[in-house]
Each structure stands twice: as structure tokens, then as C-alpha cells.
Design an enzyme around this catalytic site. Structure first.
Site, short mmCIF file in Angstrom:
data_model
loop_
_atom_site.label_atom_id
_atom_site.label_comp_id
_atom_site.label_asym_id
_atom_site.label_seq_id
_atom_site.Cartn_x
_atom_site.Cartn_y
_atom_site.Cartn_z
N LYS A 205 0.84 -1.20 0.00
CA LYS A 205 0.00 0.00 0.00
C LYS A 205 0.88 1.25 0.00
O LYS A 205 0.69 2.16 -0.78
CB LYS A 205 -0.92 -0.04 1.23
CG LYS A 205 -1.83 1.16 1.32
CD LYS A 205 -2.83 1.02 2.46
CE LYS A 205 -3.59 2.32 2.63
NZ LYS A 205 -4.58 2.28 3.70
N GLU A 211 10.59 -4.71 4.39
CA GLU A 211 10.72 -6.10 3.93
C GLU A 211 10.36 -6.22 2.45
O GLU A 211 11.05 -6.88 1.67
CB GLU A 211 9.78 -7.01 4.74
CG GLU A 211 10.10 -7.11 6.22
CD GLU A 211 9.35 -6.09 7.06
OE1 GLU A 211 9.12 -4.95 6.58
OE2 GLU A 211 9.01 -6.41 8.21
N GLY A 266 -4.91 -1.84 4.84
CA GLY A 266 -4.07 -2.94 4.36
C GLY A 266 -4.68 -4.30 4.67
O GLY A 266 -4.73 -5.19 3.81
N ARG A 267 -5.18 -4.47 5.90
CA ARG A 267 -5.70 -5.79 6.29
C ARG A 267 -7.09 -6.06 5.74
O ARG A 267 -7.66 -7.12 5.99
CB ARG A 267 -5.67 -5.94 7.81
CG ARG A 267 -6.33 -4.84 8.59
CD ARG A 267 -5.98 -4.92 10.07
NE ARG A 267 -6.44 -3.74 10.81
CZ ARG A 267 -5.77 -2.60 10.93
NH1 ARG A 267 -4.60 -2.47 10.31
NH2 ARG A 267 -6.24 -1.60 11.63
N GLU A 352 -4.52 -6.47 14.78
CA GLU A 352 -4.06 -5.15 14.35
C GLU A 352 -5.21 -4.14 14.45
O GLU A 352 -4.98 -2.95 14.66
CB GLU A 352 -3.51 -5.22 12.91
CG GLU A 352 -2.51 -4.13 12.60
CD GLU A 352 -1.71 -4.38 11.33
OE1 GLU A 352 -0.54 -4.77 11.41
OE2 GLU A 352 -2.27 -4.18 10.23
N HIS A 383 -4.76 -33.16 17.98
CA HIS A 383 -3.65 -33.97 18.49
C HIS A 383 -2.51 -33.08 18.98
O HIS A 383 -1.38 -33.54 19.11
CB HIS A 383 -3.18 -34.94 17.40
CG HIS A 383 -4.29 -35.84 16.96
ND1 HIS A 383 -4.60 -37.01 17.61
CD2 HIS A 383 -5.22 -35.69 15.98
CE1 HIS A 383 -5.66 -37.56 17.03
NE2 HIS A 383 -6.06 -36.78 16.04
N LYS A 515 9.57 -0.67 14.17
CA LYS A 515 10.14 -0.34 12.86
C LYS A 515 11.20 0.74 13.01
O LYS A 515 12.27 0.67 12.41
CB LYS A 515 9.05 0.18 11.91
CG LYS A 515 8.09 -0.87 11.40
CD LYS A 515 7.17 -0.23 10.36
CE LYS A 515 5.99 -1.12 10.04
NZ LYS A 515 5.00 -0.47 9.19
O1 F6P Z 1 3.33 -2.85 9.70
C1 F6P Z 1 1.98 -3.10 9.59
C2 F6P Z 1 1.47 -2.81 8.22
O2 F6P Z 1 1.37 -1.44 8.02
C3 F6P Z 1 0.13 -3.48 7.98
O3 F6P Z 1 -0.93 -2.75 8.45
C4 F6P Z 1 0.14 -3.63 6.51
O4 F6P Z 1 -0.81 -4.57 6.09
C5 F6P Z 1 1.56 -4.08 6.29
O5 F6P Z 1 2.32 -3.33 7.22
C6 F6P Z 1 2.10 -3.88 4.90
O6 F6P Z 1 2.03 -2.56 4.52
P1 F6P Z 1 2.22 -2.15 3.02
O7 F6P Z 1 1.11 -2.75 2.21
O8 F6P Z 1 2.17 -0.65 2.99
O9 F6P Z 1 3.56 -2.65 2.56
#
Ligand code: F6P
Length: 551
Positions: A205, A211, A266-267, A352, A383, A515
Site C-alpha cells: 500500500k 521487507e 491494508g488488512r 491489528e 492432536h 520499525k
Molecule cells: O506494519 C503493519 C502494516 O502497516 C500493515 O498494516 C500492513 O498490512 C503491512 O504493514 C504492509 O504494509 P504495506 O502494504 O504498505 O507494505
């Protein structure tokens, strides 16, 4: 208003003590109509909420609480584009992404639907081209592997749905998901794919997430190194983002970029362009069915009266356990193997959203908010951790999910699977009294009667107190439409709980501190000066890491 100030909250506190000694076994025995009254159907999903520590008074009080907390007004506010995400000053309109009607949905006076439809149309054209081979790789060979690079909401939704709908997967296309910055993640995928036939989707987003950016840069470097063809990046890399500028800076052209909007959390984004890996895997028609299924739940949320409104009821029942019975966690237990990532998806969606300590006005919220969400598919979990569910000292409300028909029928496997899910719900609810336990032990070994000490020990160990709650979701088959309904119902449950607790379910400030600190730590990991700027533990760990890394 703080939730505890609602008269219904106080009434529920008193009512909880009235139910202290009431066992669900007795509620079922006294009331033959219990299931009839305490189940509902949305789309083709049957939701059984009869195995809960509730009676008509509980539900009436919980519904009062929903009214006093303003749930109906907040549902309207969300669905009509009000800026209910106050900290980020944004509307929350994932419902617009799956809206199937022809009314306008406005944010600040502008209808968002034409743009939503335009992006969907571009996604369809692109997906069809990849699926039928018209959009081929640089050497003219059809795409065989789609690698989604994203994390959090830009990973969990697409991965969960693609896994869930594996029976609908295009036969030539394999889907991969890279999320972790751990080099093993992308390394494992790149080892298995051919650059000439691989399509990378970079989903973020913000297009700034550490990452995702690291993985995207590494994927591009790998691609160029393997092919020696910088120009072919345009054919093999696609971006999904709200940040067109950052996408351009990365080097992906606007025609290879699928946008979405700040009003998509995002979620809650799998219904947007973030769902492109899903559409590539299952095809545009099936993706439409997924949206239609979710729309069914959206319509239900808006139109069903509160007392028949499934997400509202599920939310209230959750609040009942978390705030009045001290349940800290909530287990999601799909008896549907393809829902392997379902609990992980809802872990983010719920934790979240509602893992918040201040309310919508910034004051301490004053009550426990979001539960710890966890789970694994059955029967595997039986199990592993079900011992604690049945006989542990903690109360863990459970969601069971199961399909009536398998996509891969085999002998009587499916009946066995379903016998387990129903038996678990029944066992949790009924338990086994010490009289029943004792009788079963003696029936098995009559000689125990001669050893009262051992009989007492075994009776205690095989007694189950029961009265443990669960909701069962039963549906004909895990189709795209059904999955859409299931996800949207549970999304809305989370939203309604946030309204009751008066928290903003749509920001996620709590992930920021880690972060920020990671940036400073990364600088220290790269240096070779003695580390002194952190606490003693962190300093020592950084230096130990440097020594181990060197040697
Ligand atoms: O760090 C949390 C977060 O902001 C989530 O809310 C989001 O889904 C994820 O990181 C990834 O964010 P982006 O889509 O901006 O890379």
C-alpha cells in the site's frame, strides 16, 4: 462514551453472575428450540451460535449494549464513506470494493465506484492475458509462476484466499508468496522458478515497507542477473500500490501498476488490486464470485435487524467472553484443510484492528480490547492443543468451520472429518461429569472398584467440566462465493467489536515503534564500534551477533 458507562454494560456484569452456575448442557436440556433460535444463515453459510453461555436475557442485554454503543449508526457511517478512521483521517470503504449495486458511494462528495470498477476491469484484462498466454515472458513462453512480494495485508489475504481456493487454481500457474525479509523466504522461491516464465507482483500500500522493498529489489537484481535483460523488467514486474510516485521511482511503469486508495486498510485490501494474485490464480469470474459473496455479508450487515445480524451477534458474544468471563484468546479452527492460513489472516485482521489501549478520543479504553487470535486446522489441532481447550483452566471460545462437501472426495474421509468437528463442539459444550467418567472407567475395567484410590484419581483425570463455548460455521462447499461471505462476516464482527470498545479499528500505530528502532539497530549491526546506545541486553545481543556472524 467508555463502554463501561453504558447501562447495558453494568446490567451484563450483574447478569454474568446469574449465569455462573448455569451449564449449557442444562440450557439445551430445558430448551428444545435453542438451536432454532440461536442460528442464522447468511448466503449459504449456516452459523450456529447456540453453544454459548447465553440465554434470551443475555442476548437482549448484549443487543442493548450494541444500541447504546451506537453500532447501527457506525455501520452506516462506515458504509457511506464517513471518515471513521479518525487518527488517519480516512474513510473505511472496503465494502465499496465488493459493492454490486449501482448507487454511488461517495468520499468527500466524489463517487468512488467508477474508479473501483476501472481498476477491476484492468485487473481482469491483465489476468486473462496472463492466464491465456497473451502476456508471455520475455522469451515468448507463457508465464508459469506468479510471485507475490508483500507483507501483512499485502500478503496474508491473497495467500489465505489463494490457498483456500486451490481447487480453482489455473493449471499452468503456480502461486508463490514472499513476505519475510529473512533471505530464506525469497531464496526458497527463486530457487524454484525460471526468470523467463515468472511474473513478480510487488504489493505494498505504502511502497515503503522495508521487507517488501528489500525483497522487490533482490528479485529484480536476480531477474536482471539471470536474464541480462533490464528492458524485460517491465514485462515481468507489476506493482500494486496507492503510492504511484514510489512505484515510478522503483522503475515500474504506470501501465504495469494497479492502484487502490487510502480508504482501503491494508488488512482489508484483498478485495482491491491486492487481490491480483488471487484473480490470476482462480480467474476473473471466480474473483467476481468472491466479491459477490462478500457483498452478501455487507448487505446483511446493513439490512438485517440487530437481533438477526450475524456479525453483530458474533461480536457481542465475543465481548461477552472477553470482558465478562475473562477469556483472553479466541481460537479459529477450520475443519477445512485449504483454510490453513485462515487463522493467520484473522490474527492480523483482529489483533491489528482491536489491539488498542486508547479509545477513539485518545483516553485509556479502560476494558480489555482485542482477543489474542490463534488456530490451526482440525483435525491436526486435536492432536496438539485441544487438551487445553477441553481440560485446561482457561476459557477459550472457539470458531469451527466446515464444508459439507469436499473438493477431493475420498472414501469416507469427509464424514470422518465432519464427525470430528461436530464431536469437538459437543464435547466442549457437554463435557463429562464425574459420574459419567466413573461409570465409563468401571465399564472398561470392573476391577477398579477394588482400588478406590486409583478409581478416584482416574475419575478426576477423565472428568471434563464442559460448558466451553463454540460457534460453528457450516457451508455446502468452500467456493469463492462462500469464502467471500465468511471473510466479510468475520471482518464485520471485528469492526462491531471495535465500536463496542470505542476504539479506532482502522489504524495500527503499535507496529511503528519496532520499525523505528530496527533502523537504529541495523546501523549498529553494520558498524564495528562498541555498541552503547541501547540497554545492556540489546547492546550485548548486537555485539554477540556481530561475533557469531563473523565466525
Ligand atoms: O506494519 C503493519 C502494516 O502497516 C500493515 O498494516 C500492513 O498490512 C503491512 O504493514 C504492509 O504494509 P504495506 O502494504 O504498505 O507494505
Amino acid at each position: 462514551m467508555p463502554p463501561t458507562d453504558h447501562p447495558a454494560w453494568q446490567a451484563l456484569r450483574r447478569h454474568r453472575f446469574e449465569l455462573d452456575d448455569v451449564h449449557m448442557r442444562d440450557l439445551f436440556a430445558r430448551d428444545r428450540g435453542r438451536f432454532e433460535r440461536y442460528h442464522a444463515t447468511v448466503g449459504d453459510v449456516l452459523v450456529d451460535y447456540s453453544k454459548h453461555r447465553i440465554d434470551d436475557t443475555t442476548l437482549a442485554l448484549l443487543l442493548d449494549l450494541a444500541r447504546q454503543a451506537g453500532v447501527p449508526r457506525m455501520i452506516e457511517a462506515m458504509c457511506t464513506g464517513e471518515r471513521i478512521n479518525r487518527t488517519e483521517d480516512r474513510a473505511v470503504l472496503h465494502t465499496a470494493l465488493r459493492y454490486q449495486g449501482d448507487a454511488a458511494i461517495e468520499v468527500d462528495g466524489a463517487d468512488v465506484m467508477p474508479e473501483v470498477r476501472a481498476v477491476l476491469a484492468r485487473m481482469r484484462t491483465f489476468s486473462d492475458a496472463v492466464r491465456d498466454g497473451a502476456h508471455a515472458g520475455r522469451s515468448g513462453r507463457s508465464i508459469t509462476d506468479v510471485v507475490n512480494i508483500g507483507i501483512g495485508g499485502s500478503d496474508l489475504g491473497p495467500k489465505m484466499v489463494t490457498t483456500a481456493l486451490a481447487p480453482y487454481q489455473h493449471e499452468r500457474l503456480r502461486s508463490h508468496f514472499v513476505s519475510n525479509v529473512d533471505p530464506s523466504d525469497i531464496g526458497d522461491v527463486l530457487r524454484r522458478v525460471d526468470p523467463d516464465t515468472t511474473l513478480f507482483l510487488v504489493a505494498s500500500k505504502t511502497f515503503t515497507t522495508q521487507e517488501t522493498m528489500a525483497n522487490a529489489h533482490s528479485a529484480r537484481a536476480w531477474f536482471v542477473e539471470r536474464t541480462g535483460d533490464e528492458a524485460a523488467v517491465a514485462r515481468h514486474f507489476v506493482a500494486i500500490s496507492t503510492n504511484a510516485e514510489a512505484v515510478a521511482a522503483f522503475g515500474i511503469a504506470p501501465e504495469s501498476t494497479f492502484g487502490f486508495w487510502d480508504w482501503v486498510g491494508g488488512r482489508f485490501s484483498l478485495w482491491s488490486a491486492v487481490g491480483l494474485p488471487i484473480m490470476l490464480a482462480i480467474g476473473p469470474e471466480r474473483f467476481d464470485e468472491l466479491l459477490q459473496g462478500a457483498f452478501e455479508a455487507d448487505r446483511h450487515l446493513r439490512d438485517a435487524p440487530l437481533e438477526r445480524n450475524v456479525p453483530v451477534l458474533l461480536a457481542l458474544i465475543g465481548v461477552w467472553y472477553h470482558n465478562f468471563w475473562g477469556a483472553a484468546t479466541h481460537a479459529i479452527l477450520p475443519y477445512d484443510h485449504h483454510l490453513a492460513r485462515f487463522a493467520a489472516y484473522f490474527q492480523q485482521a483482529d489483533m491489528e484492528s482491536n489491539g488498542k489501549h486508547v479509545d477513539r478520543e485518545g483516553r485509556p479504553v479502560g476494558v480489555d480490547t482485542g482477543p489474542i487470535v490463534w488456530g490451526e486446522p482440525g483435525t491436526n489441532g486435536q492432536h496438539a492443543f485441544y487438551q487445553l481447550l477441553h481440560q485446561g483452566t482457561r476459557l477459550v471460545p472457539c470458531d469451527f468451520l466446515a464444508a459439507a462437501r469436499s473438493h477431493a472426495p475420498l472414501g469416507d474421509h469427509h464424514d470422518m472429518l465432519l464427525s470430528n468437528v461436530f464431536a469437538q463442539g459437543e464435547a466442549l459444550m457437554r463435557g463429562r461429569t464425574s459420574e459419567e467418567a466413573r461409570a465409563a472407567l468401571l465399564a472398561d475395567d470392573a476391577s477398579l472398584a477394588d482400588d478406590p484410590g486409583r478409581l478416584a484419581l482416574l475419575t478426576a483425570a477423565t472428568t471434563f467440566e464442559g460448558n466451553r463455548p463454540s460457534t460453528t460455521f457450516l457451508y455446502p462447499q468452500l467456493t469463492p462465493r462462500t469464502l467471500g461471505t465468511l471473510i466479510a462476516l468475520l471482518e464485520h464482527k471485528i469492526f462491531v467489536q471495535g465500536v463496542i470498545w470505542n476504539v479506532n479499528s482502522f489504524d495500527q500505530m503499535g507496529v511503528e515503534l519496532g520499525k523505528v528502532l530496527a533502523k537504529g539497530v541495523l546501523r549498529d549491526l553494520r558498524g564495528d564500534e562498541p555498541v552503547t546506545s541501547h540497554d545492556a541486553s540489546t547492546n550485548a545481543l548486537i555485539e554477540a551477533y556481530r561475533r557469531m556472524r563473523a565466525g
